[in-house]
Design a protein around this motif. Structure first.
Motif, PDB file in Angstrom:
ATOM      1  N   ILE A 102      -3.749   1.934  15.478  1.00 10.74           N
ATOM      2  CA  ILE A 102      -4.149   1.448  14.158  1.00 10.74           C
ATOM      3  C   ILE A 102      -4.639   2.622  13.303  1.00 10.74           C
ATOM      4  N   PRO A 103      -3.995   2.883  12.171  1.00 10.96           N
ATOM      5  CA  PRO A 103      -4.489   3.913  11.252  1.00 10.96           C
ATOM      6  C   PRO A 103      -5.668   3.388  10.440  1.00 10.96           C
ATOM      7  N   ARG A 104      -6.431   4.285   9.870  1.00 10.80           N
ATOM      8  CA  ARG A 104      -7.653   3.907   9.162  1.00 10.80           C
ATOM      9  C   ARG A 104      -7.378   2.967   7.988  1.00 10.80           C
ATOM     10  N   ASP A 105      -6.235   3.145   7.312  1.00 11.93           N
ATOM     11  CA  ASP A 105      -5.907   2.287   6.163  1.00 11.93           C
ATOM     12  C   ASP A 105      -4.869   1.214   6.499  1.00 11.93           C
ATOM     13  N   TRP A 106      -4.561   1.028   7.780  1.00  8.46           N
ATOM     14  CA  TRP A 106      -3.598   0.034   8.254  1.00  8.46           C
ATOM     15  C   TRP A 106      -2.196   0.264   7.693  1.00  8.46           C
ATOM     16  N   MET A 107      -1.895   1.478   7.269  1.00  9.31           N
ATOM     17  CA  MET A 107      -0.598   1.787   6.677  1.00  9.31           C
ATOM     18  C   MET A 107       0.229   2.613   7.661  1.00  9.31           C
ATOM     19  N   PRO A 108       1.260   2.032   8.266  1.00  9.43           N
ATOM     20  CA  PRO A 108       2.139   2.838   9.125  1.00  9.43           C
ATOM     21  C   PRO A 108       2.766   3.974   8.322  1.00  9.43           C
ATOM     22  N   SER A 109       3.210   4.986   9.020  1.00 11.64           N
ATOM     23  CA  SER A 109       3.801   6.113   8.302  1.00 11.64           C
ATOM     24  C   SER A 109       4.836   6.821   9.156  1.00 11.64           C
ATOM     25  N   VAL A 110       5.713   7.549   8.472  1.00  8.73           N
ATOM     26  CA  VAL A 110       6.736   8.372   9.103  1.00  8.73           C
ATOM     27  C   VAL A 110       6.918   9.584   8.206  1.00  8.73           C
ATOM     28  N   GLY A 111       7.128  10.750   8.801  1.00 18.33           N
ATOM     29  CA  GLY A 111       7.281  11.914   7.951  1.00 18.33           C
ATOM     30  C   GLY A 111       7.671  13.158   8.717  1.00 18.33           C
ATOM     31  N   LEU A 112       7.960  14.205   7.953  1.00 10.88           N
ATOM     32  CA  LEU A 112       8.317  15.510   8.494  1.00 10.88           C
ATOM     33  C   LEU A 112       7.803  16.572   7.537  1.00 10.88           C
ATOM     34  N   ALA A 113       7.000  17.498   8.056  1.00 15.08           N
ATOM     35  CA  ALA A 113       6.462  18.570   7.234  1.00 15.08           C
ATOM     36  C   ALA A 113       6.304  19.820   8.094  1.00 15.08           C
ATOM     37  N   ASP A 114       6.865  20.929   7.634  1.00 10.34           N
ATOM     38  CA  ASP A 114       6.746  22.215   8.335  1.00 10.34           C
ATOM     39  C   ASP A 114       7.186  22.129   9.789  1.00 10.34           C
TER      40      ASP A 114
END
Length: 437
Positions: free
Chosen positions: A350-362
Motif C-alpha cells: 500500500i502506497p501512502r496516497d493509495w495510488m499505484p504507479s509504474v515508471g522508468l527513470a535513469d
C-alpha cells in the motif's frame, strides 16, 4: 473435519505435484534487463519485453520461487478496479486521464484472459463480473453514489435493486448493490506458474532462491552475486520494504483468506454466482470472495494488524482472530456454517496516497502499490514497463499512474500507530452500521 493452515496458499497447494526448483543465480552476470520479483508484475514485464524484442537478455530474480507472494495467494479477482476513485483521479489529473486509466484497466481483464489462452495456461478464467452487495441503508447510499459517479464518467457500473442483487448473489439482508462486468474469477497460482513457464519458453531466465539486497542504476546486488543490467526493474509489491533504502516506500498490510470444502448443488442454487461472479459488499473493511471452479467458497478480507517496522514474517500469514471473523462474516452473508478446509494469508503493498504507479527513470523501473487489486493491474503495468524500456510511445505510457511518485510513509512509530488506528477505526465504523441495521 481438519482445517489446513496452508503456506503459502490453498491455490498453490491445489496445484498438487511438486514443482522442480529453478536454479539460483550462479554468480555475477550481465543482462539487458534485470527484474527483481517473479510475481505477476515481474513476469508480465518479462513476457511483454520478450514479445516486443526477442533479442533482449532478460533475467528475473526471485528470493523464493515464482508466484510465492501475493500472485499465488490473492482472492483470484482479475478486476478493473483501481484504488483511487475516478472522481478523485479526475480532480488530480483531469477527466480524460481519469477515464482513460479506468478504461485501460477494464480492457486489461480481457487481455489477461487472451494471454492465458494463447499460452495454454489453464487458470479457470471465468469473466462473470463482480457484484457488490448493499446490506444496510448506509451501504446502499454508498452503492448509489458509486453508480452515479460511474454514470457521470461513462463507466460500466450498474445500480441493482434488491431483487437483481439477490438474483446474482443470494446473500441475506440484501437491499441493493452494484454490478460491474469488468472482473474475472481465476486460479491465481495457476496463472503465476503458467506465466513463469511462458516467459521461459520465450528465452527469459528465472533465478529462484536469489534474494536481492540492493538495487542501483546498472546493477542488482544479490546474495548469490551481482547482476549488471542496462535497466533494473523493482517488482516486489508487499516485500518492497525489505529492500535496502525502501523501508517506507510501500506498507506491507496483510490480507487473509479461508476456503470451504466443495459445497453441494442445493447450496449453490441458493447462493447463486452461476457465472462465477466475484462478490463483496459495501462495508468499509474490505471483504472479497469467489466461487471456485471446484465449487468452494474462497473468501478473504482485511483486518490483520500492520506489524512494526514493516516486518513481513511467515507467522503473520495466520491470525486466528481474523480467520474467525472471516468465518462469521461468511455465515452472516449466506446463512450457512460450511465446513472450512483451508486458511492462509500474506502481505500486499500500500502506497501512502493509495495510488499505484509504474515508471522508468535513469535506468531504474518500478511498478506496484496495487492496494490488493493487482491481478489485472500488474498486467497493465508489465505492458507499460515494456513500452517504457523499449522506447515505445503508447497510450499506456501517458496514463496518470505512469511516472507517479508516492511520498514515503511516516517513520516508526507513527507508521505503526497510524495504520493500525485506521484499521481499527474502519472496523468500528462497520460495527456501528451493523448495530444500526
Amino acid at each position: 473435519m481438519t482445517i489446513h493452515d496452508v503456506s503459502p496458499s490453498f491455490w498453490l497447494s491445489a496445484l498438487g505435484e511438486p514443482r522442480a526448483a529453478r536454479p539460483a543465480l550462479p554468480g555475477d552476470r550481465s543482462v539487458d534487463v534485470a527484474i527483481v520479483g517473479a510475481g505477476y508484475t515481474g513476469l508480465w514485464t518479462a513476457y511483454y519485453l520478450a514479445r516486443a524484442d526477442p533479442s533482449l537478455r532478460v533475467a528475473v530474480l526471485e528470493a523464493r520461487y515464482a508466484g510465492f507472494g501475493a500472485s499465488g495467494r490473492n482472492g483470484g479477482w482479475c478486476s478493473g478496479l483501481f484504488p483511487v476513485p475516478v472522481g478523485a483521479l479526475a480532480r488530480r489529473h483531469g477527466r480524460d486521464q481519469a477515464v482513460a486509466m479506468h478504461r485501460a484497466l477494464a480492457r486489461t481483464v480481457d487481455e489477461v484472459g487472451r494471454a492465458a489462452a494463447a499460452e495454454g495456461i489453464d487458470c479457470d478464467f471465468a469473466k462473470g463480473g463482480t457484484v457488490a452487495l448493499a446490506r444496510s441503508a448506509a451501504q446502499l447510499r454508498r452503492a448509489e453514489a458509486e453508480a452515479a459517479e460511474a454514470r457521470e464518467y461513462g463507466l460500466d457500473v450498474t445500480l441493482l435493486d434488491a431483487a437483481a442483487a439477490r438474483e446474482r448473489c443470494g446473500a441475506a439482508g440484501v437491499v441493493g448493490g452494484t454490478f460491474s462486468p469488468d472482473c474475472a474469477a481465476l486460479q491465481p497460482a495457476a496463472l503465476a506458474r503458467g506465466l513463469a513457464a511462458a516467459v521461459e519458453r520465450r528465452g527469459v531466465t528465472i533465478y529462484e532462491g536469489t534474494r536481492a539486497l540492493r538495487l542501483a542504476r546498472g546493477s542488482v546486488v544479490t546474495d548469490h552475486g551481482t547482476v549488471r543490467a542496462d535497466v533494473v526493474v523493482r517488482a516486489l509489491e508487499g516485500y518492497t520494504a525489505a529492500l535496502a533504502g525502501h523501508r517506507r516506500a510501500l506498507a506491507p498490510v496483510y490480507s487473509l483468506m479461508i476456503a470451504t470444502e466443495p459445497l453441494p448443488d442445493e447450496v449453490w442454487q441458493r447462493i447463486g454466482l452461476a457465472r462465477r461472479e466475484t462478490f463483496t459488499d459495501h462495508r468499509h473493511l474490505i471483504v472479497y470472495g469467489q466461487r471456485t471452479a471446484d465449487d468452494r467458497l474462497a473468501f478473504g478480507g482485511r483486518g490483520a494488524p500492520y506489524h512494526f517496522g514493516s516486518r513481513v514474517r511467515t507467522a503473520y500469514d495466520r491470525e486466528p482472530a481474523v480467520f474467525a471473523a472471516l468465518r462469521r462474516a461468511l455465515t452472516d452473508l449466506f446463512g450457512i456454517d460450511p465446513p472450512l478446509a483451508y486458511r492462509w494469508g500474506g502481505p500486499l503493498g500500500i502506497p501512502r496516497d493509495w495510488m499505484p504507479s509504474v515508471g522508468l527513470a535513469d535506468g531504474l523501473g518500478w511498478a506496484g502499490g496495487y492496494v490488493g487489486d493487482g491481478v489485472a493491474a500488474a498486467n497493465l503495468a508489465g505492458r507499460t514497463l515494456a513500452d517504457l524500456i523499449t522506447g515505445t510511445d503508447s497510450e499506456r505510457t501517458r496514463l496518470p499512474w505512469t511516472g507517479h511518485r508516492s511520498r514515503g510513509w511516516e517513520p516508526e512509530p507513527l507508521r505503526w500507530l497510524g495504520i493500525n488506528a485506521a484499521l481499527r477505526g474502519t472496523a468500528l465504523r462497520d460495527a456501528w452500521e451493523i448495530a444500526r441495521r
